[in-house]
Design an enzyme around this catalytic site. Structure first.
Site, PDB file in Angstrom:
ATOM      1  N   LYS A  62       0.827  -1.211   0.000  1.00 57.85           N
ATOM      2  CA  LYS A  62       0.000   0.000   0.000  1.00 57.85           C
ATOM      3  C   LYS A  62       0.863   1.264   0.000  1.00 57.85           C
ATOM      4  O   LYS A  62       0.490   2.287  -0.569  1.00 57.85           O
ATOM      5  CB  LYS A  62      -0.958   0.002   1.194  1.00 57.85           C
ATOM      6  CG  LYS A  62      -2.319  -0.581   0.865  1.00 57.85           C
ATOM      7  CD  LYS A  62      -2.415  -2.077   0.855  1.00 57.85           C
ATOM      8  CE  LYS A  62      -2.448  -2.751  -0.446  1.00 57.85           C
ATOM      9  NZ  LYS A  62      -2.554  -4.223  -0.355  1.00 57.85           N
ATOM     10  N   GLU A 218      -2.527 -15.283 -17.167  1.00 59.47           N
ATOM     11  CA  GLU A 218      -3.445 -15.884 -16.192  1.00 59.47           C
ATOM     12  C   GLU A 218      -4.018 -17.195 -16.741  1.00 59.47           C
ATOM     13  O   GLU A 218      -4.472 -17.255 -17.878  1.00 59.47           O
ATOM     14  CB  GLU A 218      -4.569 -14.879 -15.874  1.00 59.47           C
ATOM     15  CG  GLU A 218      -5.778 -15.432 -15.158  1.00 59.47           C
ATOM     16  CD  GLU A 218      -5.495 -16.038 -13.786  1.00 59.47           C
ATOM     17  OE1 GLU A 218      -4.852 -15.387 -12.969  1.00 59.47           O
ATOM     18  OE2 GLU A 218      -5.929 -17.201 -13.559  1.00 59.47           O
ATOM     19  N   HIS A 460     -23.205  15.373   2.135  1.00 54.20           N
ATOM     20  CA  HIS A 460     -23.084  15.773   0.734  1.00 54.20           C
ATOM     21  C   HIS A 460     -22.019  16.838   0.596  1.00 54.20           C
ATOM     22  O   HIS A 460     -21.956  17.742   1.430  1.00 54.20           O
ATOM     23  CB  HIS A 460     -24.430  16.306   0.234  1.00 54.20           C
ATOM     24  CG  HIS A 460     -24.370  16.814  -1.175  1.00 54.20           C
ATOM     25  ND1 HIS A 460     -24.358  15.964  -2.246  1.00 54.20           N
ATOM     26  CD2 HIS A 460     -24.295  18.087  -1.656  1.00 54.20           C
ATOM     27  CE1 HIS A 460     -24.280  16.684  -3.359  1.00 54.20           C
ATOM     28  NE2 HIS A 460     -24.243  17.977  -3.030  1.00 54.20           N
TER      29      HIS A 460
HETATM   30  P1  FAD Z   1       1.624 -14.225   8.386  1.00 56.15           P
HETATM   31  O1  FAD Z   1       1.425 -12.764   8.337  1.00 56.15           O
HETATM   32  O2  FAD Z   1       2.195 -14.891   7.195  1.00 56.15           O
HETATM   33  O3  FAD Z   1       2.530 -14.502   9.662  1.00 56.15           O
HETATM   34  C1  FAD Z   1       2.975 -15.762  10.001  1.00 56.15           C
HETATM   35  C2  FAD Z   1       4.294 -15.618  10.711  1.00 56.15           C
HETATM   36  O4  FAD Z   1       4.632 -16.881  11.282  1.00 56.15           O
HETATM   37  C3  FAD Z   1       5.447 -15.250   9.779  1.00 56.15           C
HETATM   38  O5  FAD Z   1       6.045 -14.048  10.223  1.00 56.15           O
HETATM   39  C4  FAD Z   1       6.405 -16.436   9.880  1.00 56.15           C
HETATM   40  O6  FAD Z   1       7.776 -16.053   9.846  1.00 56.15           O
HETATM   41  C5  FAD Z   1       6.032 -17.027  11.243  1.00 56.15           C
HETATM   42  N1  FAD Z   1       6.360 -18.450  11.371  1.00 56.15           N
HETATM   43  C6  FAD Z   1       6.025 -19.469  10.514  1.00 56.15           C
HETATM   44  N2  FAD Z   1       6.487 -20.651  11.013  1.00 56.15           N
HETATM   45  C7  FAD Z   1       7.098 -20.371  12.186  1.00 56.15           C
HETATM   46  C8  FAD Z   1       7.756 -21.172  13.168  1.00 56.15           C
HETATM   47  N3  FAD Z   1       7.877 -22.487  13.045  1.00 56.15           N
HETATM   48  N4  FAD Z   1       8.282 -20.548  14.254  1.00 56.15           N
HETATM   49  C9  FAD Z   1       8.174 -19.209  14.407  1.00 56.15           C
HETATM   50  N5  FAD Z   1       7.555 -18.414  13.521  1.00 56.15           N
HETATM   51  C10 FAD Z   1       7.022 -18.978  12.426  1.00 56.15           C
HETATM   52  N6  FAD Z   1      -4.294  -8.883   3.368  1.00 56.15           N
HETATM   53  C11 FAD Z   1      -5.161  -7.889   3.633  1.00 56.15           C
HETATM   54  O7  FAD Z   1      -6.072  -8.069   4.433  1.00 56.15           O
HETATM   55  N7  FAD Z   1      -5.044  -6.676   3.008  1.00 56.15           N
HETATM   56  C12 FAD Z   1      -4.085  -6.425   2.105  1.00 56.15           C
HETATM   57  O8  FAD Z   1      -4.000  -5.311   1.579  1.00 56.15           O
HETATM   58  C13 FAD Z   1      -3.154  -7.446   1.813  1.00 56.15           C
HETATM   59  N8  FAD Z   1      -2.165  -7.238   0.922  1.00 56.15           N
HETATM   60  C14 FAD Z   1      -1.263  -8.226   0.683  1.00 56.15           C
HETATM   61  C15 FAD Z   1      -0.256  -7.970  -0.244  1.00 56.15           C
HETATM   62  C16 FAD Z   1       0.675  -8.936  -0.528  1.00 56.15           C
HETATM   63  C17 FAD Z   1       1.756  -8.653  -1.526  1.00 56.15           C
HETATM   64  C18 FAD Z   1       0.612 -10.196   0.166  1.00 56.15           C
HETATM   65  C19 FAD Z   1       1.643 -11.253  -0.104  1.00 56.15           C
HETATM   66  C20 FAD Z   1      -0.391 -10.453   1.081  1.00 56.15           C
HETATM   67  C21 FAD Z   1      -1.343  -9.473   1.339  1.00 56.15           C
HETATM   68  N9  FAD Z   1      -2.387  -9.682   2.237  1.00 56.15           N
HETATM   69  C22 FAD Z   1      -3.292  -8.695   2.480  1.00 56.15           C
HETATM   70  C23 FAD Z   1      -2.542 -10.961   2.948  1.00 56.15           C
HETATM   71  C24 FAD Z   1      -2.005 -10.862   4.378  1.00 56.15           C
HETATM   72  O9  FAD Z   1      -0.655 -10.487   4.329  1.00 56.15           O
HETATM   73  C25 FAD Z   1      -2.167 -12.200   5.078  1.00 56.15           C
HETATM   74  O10 FAD Z   1      -3.504 -12.629   4.991  1.00 56.15           O
HETATM   75  C26 FAD Z   1      -1.780 -12.083   6.543  1.00 56.15           C
HETATM   76  O11 FAD Z   1      -0.429 -11.707   6.660  1.00 56.15           O
HETATM   77  C27 FAD Z   1      -2.006 -13.421   7.250  1.00 56.15           C
HETATM   78  O12 FAD Z   1      -1.611 -13.308   8.576  1.00 56.15           O
HETATM   79  P2  FAD Z   1      -1.096 -14.579   9.393  1.00 56.15           P
HETATM   80  O13 FAD Z   1      -0.864 -14.070  10.773  1.00 56.15           O
HETATM   81  O14 FAD Z   1      -2.005 -15.712   9.189  1.00 56.15           O
HETATM   82  O15 FAD Z   1       0.274 -15.000   8.705  1.00 56.15           O
HETATM   83  P1  AMP Z   2      -4.632 -15.299  -5.738  1.00 54.29           P
HETATM   84  O1  AMP Z   2      -5.043 -16.682  -5.355  1.00 54.29           O
HETATM   85  O2  AMP Z   2      -5.693 -14.245  -5.569  1.00 54.29           O
HETATM   86  O3  AMP Z   2      -3.319 -14.896  -5.126  1.00 54.29           O
HETATM   87  O4  AMP Z   2      -4.393 -15.336  -7.310  1.00 54.29           O
HETATM   88  C1  AMP Z   2      -3.505 -16.174  -7.956  1.00 54.29           C
HETATM   89  C2  AMP Z   2      -3.891 -16.200  -9.416  1.00 54.29           C
HETATM   90  O5  AMP Z   2      -2.901 -16.930 -10.122  1.00 54.29           O
HETATM   91  C3  AMP Z   2      -5.235 -16.881  -9.695  1.00 54.29           C
HETATM   92  O6  AMP Z   2      -6.012 -16.062 -10.524  1.00 54.29           O
HETATM   93  C4  AMP Z   2      -4.835 -18.176 -10.388  1.00 54.29           C
HETATM   94  O7  AMP Z   2      -5.794 -18.595 -11.345  1.00 54.29           O
HETATM   95  C5  AMP Z   2      -3.536 -17.776 -11.076  1.00 54.29           C
HETATM   96  N1  AMP Z   2      -2.657 -18.902 -11.367  1.00 54.29           N
HETATM   97  C6  AMP Z   2      -2.387 -19.973 -10.576  1.00 54.29           C
HETATM   98  N2  AMP Z   2      -1.510 -20.825 -11.183  1.00 54.29           N
HETATM   99  C7  AMP Z   2      -1.212 -20.263 -12.398  1.00 54.29           C
HETATM  100  C8  AMP Z   2      -0.361 -20.622 -13.499  1.00 54.29           C
HETATM  101  N3  AMP Z   2       0.366 -21.744 -13.474  1.00 54.29           N
HETATM  102  N4  AMP Z   2      -0.306 -19.798 -14.581  1.00 54.29           N
HETATM  103  C9  AMP Z   2      -1.029 -18.642 -14.594  1.00 54.29           C
HETATM  104  N5  AMP Z   2      -1.847 -18.256 -13.616  1.00 54.29           N
HETATM  105  C10 AMP Z   2      -1.946 -19.038 -12.508  1.00 54.29           C
END
Ligand code: FAD
Ligand code: AMP
Length: 481
Positions: A62, A218, A460
């Protein structure tokens, strides 16, 4: 912490789910520790809390979306407001440094909140060793030294990792997952993205706004199948008009690197014809896999699903009493706020309170421009479920604030039960849809009718007047259309 102390709860993972759960546990007076093995170390080389969301997900993406949007506004849209700017350039390292500073600041904030709420923060990798009469035994290992702990309850919040594609090795220099794509040192001339999901579209938007030619490959035949069909259609039109090149129904078959370093991504289309996309950088964004292996879950008999999710019920209880799992490592949308809500629920239930999550009222957002936000059910879901509904729609071309802002793209669509008028789903395509979805979520949580929204005073001129107008369109009729 001494080895003799028995914890009320040990949280594995300090991501969105785990850190919020730990803070709530501390607030409730539980003896809690949170373990984090984050590979995304802070500038001191320490495992940093915050998980995917803070380090390589929501927050950094973001930050870059905001920077690139400001640039695009100045470069392409300022003239319409009478502002003449020439020669605007993007200092990518400065943009990345700003993003990194935000992440560092927020990570420090989590460590402060841990201290404030008496959460013991353990840096290291957690492994479940087994069970004794006192509780679960967990080892926390870091740099060769191991500490063992006993806990009455265990919360698995280990999140997810990017899904890999066979034959495409991520180096996070030229071939990136989300982490590399958030850290590119320059704007690539040609950027290919595999996967037109939320992450692919957001990361693609950042670099397209800064000047990259973006091609998205895709596998599915259409964009955003989880969205309401009207929304997906509108977004395809708008993103294509912005210059994103979509290749749907594409099965990736290989990646070659030429001697000049450029890449060629090969794919076959739905008809079986072979194609390739030449690019300078590639981002693989094909979904995420839950982090459940190597944790020792099997030593205490915790069941996982075929796809590697920890098997949990509606209260995030795993198959073994005293073990819970939340966030990306369990079923449901991979969203930070869903993980947080589950973390709060689990701790409140451990403390004997009545925590719960309304899975029917979790908003989803795509931070493209315009943004997409929705909550509740789509029109196609209602049709499949045989629920009779009425739809009201209002376009931003008829909204005064949108005209003033200079962006009238998108619409609001409200879906309400035909008999009871209860709001079943709200879908928004617009700038600031991410903020407007708050009112929509509240409406669904409080079981509002479309008429309720129509009768609530809406300031508004605002964008969110469109939500009222779309609700009125279901009943007495929109006023401004
Ligand atoms: P995570 O945030 O993945 O945290 C898990 C943690 O556990 C990690 O830090 C990892 O190192 C730790 N861990 C794993 N195994 C072990 C272990 N054995 N010992 C100690 N630590 C461990 N979601 C939104 O709602 N809004 C968004 O705008 C958004 N944007 C995103 C953009 C990107 C590019 C990505 C990749 C994801 C985005 N998400 C967004 C999704 C969001 O990041 C995840 O849904 C969220 O982080 C999940 O939280 P979590 O606590 O389940 O896991
Ligand atoms: P998301 O699950 O929102 O992170 O989106 C992942 C996207 O990647 C989905 O739209 C999937 O259909 C697409 N996707 C998964 N595997 C492949 C692949 N091998 N080639 C192209 N697109 C893929």
């Amino acid at each position: 912490m001494t080895q003799e102390q028995v914890l009320d709860v040990l949280v594995i993972g300090a991501g969105s789910g785990g850190y919020i759960a730990s803070i709530r546990a501390g607030q409730l007076g539980l003896k809690v520790a949170c373990v984090e093995a984050n590979p995304y170390a802070d500038p001191r080389g320490e495992p940093r809390p915050g998980g995917t969301c803070l380090n390589v997900g929501c927050i950094p993406s973001k930050a870059l979306l905001s920077s690139s949007e400001e640039f695009e506004k100045i470069e392409r849209h300022a003239a319409a407001h009478g502002i003449r700017v020439s020669g605007a350039t993007m200092d990518v390292p400065a943009m990345i440094a700003r993003k990194n500073a935000i992440v560092t600041k927020m990570a420090q904030g989590i460590e402060y909140l841990f201290r404030k709420n008496k959460v013991v923060y353990l840096k290291g990798r957690a492994t479940i060793l087994g069970r004794t009469d006192e509780g679960f035994r967990v080892a926390v290992t870091r740099s060769g030294s191991t500490q063992e702990l006993t806990t009455r309850n265990l919360l698995v919040a280990t999140g997810s990792l990017p899904r890999q594609l066979p034959g495409i090795e991520i180096d996070n220099v030229d071939i990136c997952d989300n982490a590399g794509a958030l850290d590119l040192p320059t704007v690539p001339r040609r950027l290919a993205i595999i996967g037109a999901g939320v992450i692919g579209l957001e990361l693609g938007s950042v670099w397209r706004r800064l000047g990259a030619q973006v091609t998205v490959v895709e596998a599915l035949p259409q964009l955003l199948p989880m969205c309401d069909t009207d929304v997906a259609r509108e977004m395809l039109k708008l993103l294509t008009a912005q210059g994103m090149d979509f290749r749907f129904g594409a099965r990736v078959t290989g990646l070659d690197r030429a001697s000049d370093g450029s890449l060629s991504l090969a794919y076959v289309d739905a008809q079986g014809a072979a194609h390739s996309v030449a690019c300078d950088k590639l981002v693989v964004a094909v979904g995420r896999v839950p982090t459940s292996s190597g944790l020792g879950l099997e030593t205490i008999g915790v069941k996982t699903t075929e796809r590697g999710f920890v098997d949990v019920d509606a209260y995030c209880r795993a198959s073994v009493e005293g073990v819970y799992a939340i966030g990306d490592v369990v079923r449901g949308p991979m969203l930070a706020h869903k993980a947080e809500d589950e973390g709060v629920m689990v701790m409140e239930r451990i403390a004997g309170l009545a925590g719960h999550v309304n899975y029917g009222a979790i908003p989803s957002i795509i931070y493209t421009s315009p943004e997409v936000a929705w909550v509740g059910r789509t029109e196609q879901e209602l049709k499949e479920a045989g629920i009779a509904y009425r739809a009201g729609r209002f376009p931003f071309t008829a909204n005064g604030r949108a005209l003033g802002n200079g962006d009238t793209s998108g619409f609001v669509k409200v879906l309400a039960d035909q008999k009871t008028d209860a709001v079943l789903g709200i879908h928004i395509v617009s700038t600031y849809a991410s903020e407007m979805i708050g009112e929509a979520t509240m409406a669904i949580e409080f079981k509002a009718s479309a008429e309720d929204i129509g009768r609530i005073s809406h300031a508004h001129p605002t964008l969110y007047e469109a939500l009222r107008e779309a609700s009125l369109a279901i009943g007495t009729g929109a006023l401004n259309l």
